[in-house]
Design a protein around this motif. Structure first.
Motif, mmCIF file in Angstrom:
data_model
loop_
_atom_site.group_PDB
_atom_site.id
_atom_site.type_symbol
_atom_site.label_atom_id
_atom_site.label_comp_id
_atom_site.label_asym_id
_atom_site.label_seq_id
_atom_site.Cartn_x
_atom_site.Cartn_y
_atom_site.Cartn_z
ATOM 1 N N ASN A 155 0.805 -1.227 0.000
ATOM 2 C CA ASN A 155 0.000 0.000 0.000
ATOM 3 C C ASN A 155 0.835 1.272 0.000
ATOM 4 N N GLY A 156 2.147 1.135 0.015
ATOM 5 C CA GLY A 156 3.018 2.301 0.007
ATOM 6 C C GLY A 156 3.281 2.905 1.362
ATOM 7 N N ASN A 157 2.664 2.318 2.426
ATOM 8 C CA ASN A 157 2.830 2.863 3.769
ATOM 9 C C ASN A 157 3.484 1.879 4.730
ATOM 10 N N ASP A 158 2.965 0.668 4.773
ATOM 11 C CA ASP A 158 3.413 -0.326 5.743
ATOM 12 C C ASP A 158 4.429 -1.260 5.093
ATOM 13 N N TYR A 198 5.498 -2.029 -3.647
ATOM 14 C CA TYR A 198 6.404 -0.925 -3.338
ATOM 15 C C TYR A 198 7.630 -1.505 -2.625
ATOM 16 N N TYR A 199 8.820 -1.023 -3.014
ATOM 17 C CA TYR A 199 10.057 -1.547 -2.426
ATOM 18 C C TYR A 199 10.960 -0.388 -2.021
ATOM 19 N N ARG A 200 11.751 -0.616 -0.960
ATOM 20 C CA ARG A 200 12.808 0.298 -0.579
ATOM 21 C C ARG A 200 13.940 -0.521 0.012
ATOM 22 N N VAL A 238 10.430 2.517 -4.834
ATOM 23 C CA VAL A 238 10.145 2.221 -6.240
ATOM 24 C C VAL A 238 8.921 1.314 -6.317
ATOM 25 N N THR A 239 8.246 1.353 -7.457
ATOM 26 C CA THR A 239 6.984 0.646 -7.619
ATOM 27 C C THR A 239 7.047 -0.300 -8.804
#
Length: 728
Positions: A587-590, A620-622, A637-638
């Motif tokens: 979800n881009g948050n958790d 989503y990855y970091r 990045v997505t």
């Protein structure tokens, strides 16, 4: 008694009839009260054919005695404070009009208003009724006119009339008139009343407009939906709440979409609500006539302070059952890009609101309406006379001793010079939990800009969490933005001086140190052509106690390849880096750690790859680089599956109250054009929309959009979606 009457005669020029115990003010005589003056009438009828005018804010007319008395005559009685301290079951009756500027106090005995008492309200003050101490049955009888001054701003207000009326909404807030057509504007009492519009126009007692769009709503606590008031014939019940668009006084021209606003005074006449008032579920023993509370956990309830006096929410909260300590009030002073106001949350456990620019606190104003959430199946909200207050009362714990950080989103342009659009606050204490709990306040969505905390998948406007630890992070969500430039005002207090605080901008890939226990203002720009610039998760606040790694991420990528995602990154200056953690979110948050790769220490520059064999539709990855002194994140990045289908859905359909609730799925971040097209192919409404990982969008249509069928088109340079809708 005779001595007292003689003193009155000398000081105030009263003509006294001692045998009848009556004080008379002659026609043409004006009595001006003086600072701290008490005019005490004991067993005396006051006949005023002149005028008593309160020229200060400290004078009191005190009625005492053991016999029934009256105030009568044709004169003007404008009193700052009226105090009734009669013997038990003794009554003072008002047979002529009396206006109160400050406070009415009934310590003992009765006050019979006979419809002649008015509680004034103006830009400086609103009169109130103090806690009633009299044990006499019906200590204040008869109708009372209660005024509410409303400042000049065209915005919704959360209001209630703190009376039980026998006359209609039209008679009261519309000054007993309505416009029968668009060429007529009835304004019988300049500076008072407001226009109320709705379906059926003048047939239902509304003011006629070209569109007849509703401006007054109730909230159905059972269905959790807004409902337009069907007509203006309804009566007021103290404690029942309304959302009312106040355009200004009845001098406002309704034939333009942007009429200049003006201040106004709303007047309502009826019996005051006194004594205990209970809100409860249906059949739960609540006060007759009040809206029933939702009888399940998580329901939101729209209610109001029933008294003609401020009330301390902390007292209400402490003596109620199965309700959240958070209340939500729509504050019209919060600007927003379109000037429509915004929601402010106040949490009774924290003793604070989420927006430092708002004056919302524990004092619920007379007739103030608000939302509160139920937490179990048998909610009870209790109001008592001794909960009334005129000032802030101590909260359960002193918020001044708790480390806290607040963030305001400020508008910064020539039209809105540094005005607050929204805000949130986080408090740190080991008495709080990192799970969602009573010290947290959920986010109410504003019609304009929104900024909030993301915690455990929820958006919050106030959060209480455990004391700060190394690498604590506040994930920020920013959405529904309109302008190209904003400012973040970030203020921290009461943190250990060894704590370091940073604002991370993931679009610019910057980590800005913030002054500790001080205010910081950070300007930023939005490029609507670049999805990363307007990503809802662009910012976050990071707490650190160690130095920043010298490592530099050269590149970070995520590529969908044959039902798998290849995550790769390249770094420089990696000396001393122990390992890299790949974190993933859907979800881009958790984010959760998926794998740890050891650093190749032998080279200063290196490249790495990890394959996600079980990706979701959107991923989503970091990358987190770690050494013994600290850590550093890459940008996010997505990777999105080519099979993920983009859709829009309108709920409910038909659309109600000119507000479209649009739910999107699998839309890429970017700029979209939203157009509403009628059956003749004409575009009747359009706006630019930014898809910011926010699945629900609220489109507030203009009042001129007529009822009927339409096609809603949402398109970008890569995609076009359409949905047939009906506007009711």
């Amino acid at each position: 008694m005779k001595t007292f009457l003689l003193i009155l005669t000398i000081l105030f020029g009263l003509q006294i009839s001692q045998a009848q115990d009556t004080a008379k003010i002659l026609s043409g005589t004006q009595i001006n009260s003086i600072n701290n003056a008490f005019i005490v009438l004991r067993n005396i009828n006051l006949v005023n054919n002149g005028s008593i005018v309160q020229t200060t804010n400290s004078g009191t007319l005190k009625i005492t005695g053991a016999v029934n008395t009256t105030t009568s005559g044709s004169g003007t009685n404008t009193i700052d404070k009226l105090e009734i301290s009669l013997d038990n079951n003794i009554t003072h009756s008002l047979s002529s009009p009396m206006s109160i500027k400050s406070v009415v106090t009934v310590n003992s005995g009765r006050l019979a208003s006979a419809g002649n008492l008015t509680l004034n309200s103006d830009s400086a003050n609103t009169a109130r009724v103090a806690p009633i101490l009299s044990t006499t049955t019906t200590p204040i009888s008869g109708d009372v006119t209660v005024e509410r001054y409303v400042k000049s701003r065209r915005a919704f207000r959360f209001l209630s009339a703190p009376v039980n009326s026998s006359t209609s909404i039209r008679t009261n807030w519309m000054e007993n008139t309505n416009n029968p057509n668009t060429s007529t504007n009835n304004n019988p009492v300049p500076g008072c009343g407001t226009h109320i519009t709705g379906a059926g126009s003048s047939t239902n007692g509304f003011d006629a407009t070209n569109t007849n769009s509703p401006s007054m709503f109730t909230y159905n606590n059972q269905t959790q939906l807004w409902e337009a008031v069907p007509n203006t014939a309804g009566l007021f019940t103290a404690g029942n709440a309304y959302r009312l668009m106040v355009r200004g006084s009845r001098s406002t021209d309704l034939n333009t979409n942007t009429p200049p606003s003006s201040p106004t005074t709303l007047r309502a006449k009826g019996a005051l609500a006194t004594g205990q008032i209970l809100f409860a579920k249906s059949g739960g023993g609540g006060t007759a006539g009040l809206s029933a509370l939702k009888d399940s956990a998580g329901g939101y309830n729209f209610i109001a302070n029933p008294y003609a006096s401020p009330v301390d929410w902390l007292q209400v909260m402490a003596n109620s059952a199965n309700i959240s300590p958070s209340i939500y009030i729509f504050d019209p002073t919060i600007t927003g890009a379109n000037g429509r106001g915004g929601y402010v949350a106040y949490n009774g456990l924290l003793g604070q609101n989420n927006n430092a620019s708002s004056c919302i606190n524990n004092n619920l104003q007379a007739g103030q309406a608000f939302f509160v959430q139920t937490t179990a199946t048998n909610p009870v909200i209790r109001f008592e006379e001794d909960y009334k207050t005129t000032e802030n009362l101590p909260v359960y714990r002193d918020p001044q001793t708790i480390p806290r950080i607040s963030v305001e989103l400020l508008l910064a342009d020539s039209l809105h010079p540094i005005s607050s659009a929204d805000g949130f606050a986080v408090y740190f204490s080991n008495s709080f939990s990192n799970a969602i709990g009573p010290e947290d306040s959920y986010k109410f969505i504003n019609p304009d800009e929104n900024i909030a905390i993301v915690r455990n998948g929820q958006t919050l406007s106030l959060e209480g969490r455990q004391s700060v630890i190394d690498y604590d992070t506040i994930f920020i969500k920013l959405w529904h933005v309109f302008q190209t430039s904003y400012r973040l005002k970030i203020k921290s207090n009461y943190f250990d001086p060894n704590t370091e605080v940073f604002l991370e901008d993931r679009y610019l890939n910057t980590l800005k140190p913030l002054l500790l226990n001080d205010s910081n203002v950070v300007s930023f720009n939005l490029n609507y052509a670049d999805p990363a610039s307007i990503d809802t998760n662009r910012f976050r606040i990071v707490f650190r106690t160690s130095s920043i790694l010298p490592l530099n991420f050269i590149s970070t990528n995520a590529v969908w390849n044959n039902k798998r995602v290849e995550v790769s990154w390249a770094v420089a200056n990696q000396g001393g880096t122990n390992n890299y953690e790949v974190e993933k979110s859907v979800n881009g948050n958790d984010f959760k750690s998926k794998v740890t790769l050891q650093s190749s220490h032998e080279t200063n520059q290196a490249a790495y790859m990890w394959i996600d064999s079980f990706p979701s539709a959107t991923n989503y990855y970091r990358i987190k680089a770690v050494n013994t002194n600290g850590w550093l994140y890459s940008k996010v990045v997505t990777a999105k599956s080519e099979q993920a289908i983009s859709t829009i859905k309108i709920l409910p359909n038909p659309v109600q109250n000119k507000i479209i609730h649009m739910i999107t799925a699998n839309l890429e971040n970017g700029n979209y054009s939203l157009k509403l097209v009628n059956t003749q192919g004409q575009v009747v409404y359009s706006e630019s929309l930014n898809q910011l990982n926010q699945p629900v969008h609220f489109i507030h249509l203009e009042a001129k959009v007529a009822i009927g069928p339409y096609i809603l088109n949402l398109e970008s340079d890569k995609l076009k979606l359409s949905e047939i809708i009906m506007i009711k």
